[in-house]
Design a protein around this motif. Structure first.
Motif, PDB file in Angstrom:
ATOM      1  N   HIS A 217      24.617   8.971  -2.902  1.00 39.32           N
ATOM      2  CA  HIS A 217      24.219   7.947  -1.920  1.00 39.32           C
ATOM      3  C   HIS A 217      24.833   8.310  -0.564  1.00 39.32           C
ATOM      4  O   HIS A 217      25.706   7.615  -0.048  1.00 39.32           O
ATOM      5  N   PRO A 218      24.376   9.408   0.040  1.00 32.28           N
ATOM      6  CA  PRO A 218      25.037   9.927   1.255  1.00 32.28           C
ATOM      7  C   PRO A 218      24.935   9.026   2.471  1.00 32.28           C
ATOM      8  O   PRO A 218      25.711   9.195   3.418  1.00 32.28           O
ATOM      9  N   ASP A 219      24.009   8.068   2.469  1.00 36.67           N
ATOM     10  CA  ASP A 219      23.841   7.195   3.632  1.00 36.67           C
ATOM     11  C   ASP A 219      24.537   5.843   3.467  1.00 36.67           C
ATOM     12  O   ASP A 219      24.458   4.995   4.355  1.00 36.67           O
ATOM     13  N   ALA A 220      25.188   5.644   2.346  1.00 39.38           N
ATOM     14  CA  ALA A 220      25.830   4.355   2.076  1.00 39.38           C
ATOM     15  C   ALA A 220      27.191   4.250   2.742  1.00 39.38           C
ATOM     16  O   ALA A 220      27.777   5.253   3.161  1.00 39.38           O
ATOM     17  N   GLU A 221      27.690   3.022   2.847  1.00 36.54           N
ATOM     18  CA  GLU A 221      29.087   2.784   3.210  1.00 36.54           C
ATOM     19  C   GLU A 221      29.866   2.555   1.919  1.00 36.54           C
ATOM     20  O   GLU A 221      29.302   2.167   0.889  1.00 36.54           O
ATOM     21  N   PHE A 243      32.471  12.890   3.316  1.00 40.28           N
ATOM     22  CA  PHE A 243      31.804  11.607   3.539  1.00 40.28           C
ATOM     23  C   PHE A 243      32.280  11.104   4.894  1.00 40.28           C
ATOM     24  O   PHE A 243      33.472  11.215   5.209  1.00 40.28           O
ATOM     25  N   PRO A 244      31.383  10.593   5.749  1.00 41.21           N
ATOM     26  CA  PRO A 244      31.800  10.182   7.094  1.00 41.21           C
ATOM     27  C   PRO A 244      32.941   9.176   7.061  1.00 41.21           C
ATOM     28  O   PRO A 244      32.850   8.140   6.390  1.00 41.21           O
ATOM     29  N   ARG A 247      32.518   5.429   7.512  1.00 43.28           N
ATOM     30  CA  ARG A 247      31.813   4.651   6.495  1.00 43.28           C
ATOM     31  C   ARG A 247      32.678   4.403   5.257  1.00 43.28           C
ATOM     32  O   ARG A 247      32.198   3.881   4.259  1.00 43.28           O
ATOM     33  N   LYS A 264      26.596  -1.395   8.951  1.00 41.30           N
ATOM     34  CA  LYS A 264      25.461  -0.789   9.651  1.00 41.30           C
ATOM     35  C   LYS A 264      24.500  -0.089   8.693  1.00 41.30           C
ATOM     36  O   LYS A 264      23.366   0.204   9.045  1.00 41.30           O
ATOM     37  N   SER A 265      24.961   0.215   7.501  1.00 44.38           N
ATOM     38  CA  SER A 265      24.112   0.890   6.516  1.00 44.38           C
ATOM     39  C   SER A 265      23.299  -0.135   5.727  1.00 44.38           C
ATOM     40  O   SER A 265      23.692  -1.293   5.604  1.00 44.38           O
ATOM     41  N   SER A 266      22.203   0.330   5.161  1.00 44.82           N
ATOM     42  CA  SER A 266      21.370  -0.563   4.346  1.00 44.82           C
ATOM     43  C   SER A 266      21.872  -0.647   2.911  1.00 44.82           C
ATOM     44  O   SER A 266      21.415  -1.486   2.134  1.00 44.82           O
ATOM     45  N   GLN A 267      22.823   0.223   2.550  1.00 47.64           N
ATOM     46  CA  GLN A 267      23.383   0.214   1.204  1.00 47.64           C
ATOM     47  C   GLN A 267      24.896   0.357   1.275  1.00 47.64           C
ATOM     48  O   GLN A 267      25.424   1.126   2.085  1.00 47.64           O
TER      49      GLN A 267
END
Length: 347
Positions: A217-221, A243-244, A247, A264-267
């Motif tokens: 899930h690379p776009d998650a926080e 991982f950023p 986040r 800010k993330s959707s997940q």
């Protein structure tokens, strides 16, 4: 009051039985919720529910939050009876801060593996080995341990509490080893000794699971409770650039609610007890909150069932008692924490 309640016991009460995992026999129907609210008014009680409680218990409560925040709400509440839907040390803390009020817990068998990881006798022996040390105890401790404590702390203010102590003075930090490691890492304090206690649920959320979830899930926080065994792994992922860093959030349960509203993330991947997801989803319904470990459920928290809450309000059980001298000493350790500033939430 308990006798009157028993005489007026509703039909639902006849369905309650004591099963192998606690009180059962009653489902969380609208009829149940209405009866719980009526009985609470009759008993002049306010119902508090911890974030890790069953969703139906959270939804019927007057206030939901972490343990210290709820105990402070209890102290200010106009009602003279507090029904604390949580584990036993939390109800004790409410009694410590509200000594004149009646405090009930729906099932007194709801314990806590973290609070049970150090006894008063063990702390006395540890203090004897370090006679000049300051004792900093997490709020997730028994009343007897709080009474032997210099300053309490929460997961959100533990760093501030330890940083407030003379740097030349030894610190005994208890009982959570993962929170202690986090505080030691942030403060860089060499003369800090950490008790080897843990919450069995949080300790079971491991770094491998977190790493795999972050990879897929690379776009998650990431919301990670500092009691988790994976907290160090989360910081490692951020530090290594896997991982950023912006986040990855190490947060108390109360801090997670605030962070959810600002996410800010959707997940969001959540590393804590699964009951927390209910409040997060209510706080930010547009975000997909997922547990890092969906088996991270505390059996003790889940002992506060609809049947247990109904029984509590009908029969006035189970009442929580704290010896007045113990309560006074424990209250001092909590008040010292609040005087430092940033009392934060509880666990």
């Amino acid at each position: 009051m308990a006798t009157t309640g028993a005489k007026l016991a509703p039909p639902l009460m006849g369905q309650v039985f004591d099963g192998p995992t606690g009180f059962a026999g009653v489902e969380a129907t609208p009829e149940w919720a209405q009866e719980v609210k009526r009985l609470a008014r009759e008993r002049n009680a306010t119902i508090l529910a911890h974030n890790y409680q069953l969703p139906e218990i959270q939804d019927v409560a007057d206030h939901v939050g972490d343990s210290l925040a709820l105990s402070r709400i209890a102290a200010e509440a106009p009602e003279d009876t507090i029904v604390f839907c949580g584990v036993h040390f939390m109800a004790e803390t409410a009694k410590i801060l509200s000594p004149a009020k009646t405090v009930l817990i729906p099932d007194q068998r709801a314990g806590c593996s973290l609070a049970d990881s150090i006894t008063a006798d063990e702390l006395r022996a540890w203090k004897a080995e370090h006679p000049n040390a300051m004792v900093v105890s997490y709020v997730n401790t028994t009343a007897e341990v709080k009474a032997l404590t210099d300053i309490c702390c929460t997961s959100s203010n533990a760093v501030d509490v330890v940083a407030s102590i003379d740097p030349d003075r030894e610190v005994l930090f208890l009982p959570d080893q993962f929170l202690g490691a986090h505080v030691k890492r942030v403060t860089g304090r060499a003369n800090m000794h950490i008790w080897a206690g843990e919450c069995h649920v949080h300790a079971g959320i491991n770094g491998d699971e977190l790493t795999e979830q972050a990879r897929t899930h690379p776009d998650a926080e990431l919301f990670v409770h500092p009691e988790c065994g994976c907290a160090t792994s989360a910081l490692y992922l951020a530090g290594e650039g896997a991982f950023p860093a912006d986040r990855v959030h190490i947060l108390s349960t109360g801090g997670m609610i605030d962070a959810a509203k600002a996410a800010k993330s959707s997940q969001v991947l959540v590393a804590t007890e699964v009951g927390m997801l209910h409040q997060l989803r209510k706080a930010a319904p547009g975000i997909d909150f997922q547990a890092v470990n969906d088996r991270a459920s505390c059996k003790y928290m889940k002992m506060i069932t609809p049947a247990a809450l109904l029984r509590c309000l009908v029969e006035g059980r189970d009442e929580v008692y704290v010896d007045p001298e113990t309560a006074a000493l424990g209250r001092n350790s909590v008040q010292r924490m609040i005087a430092i500033g940033n009392p934060g939430g509880g666990e």
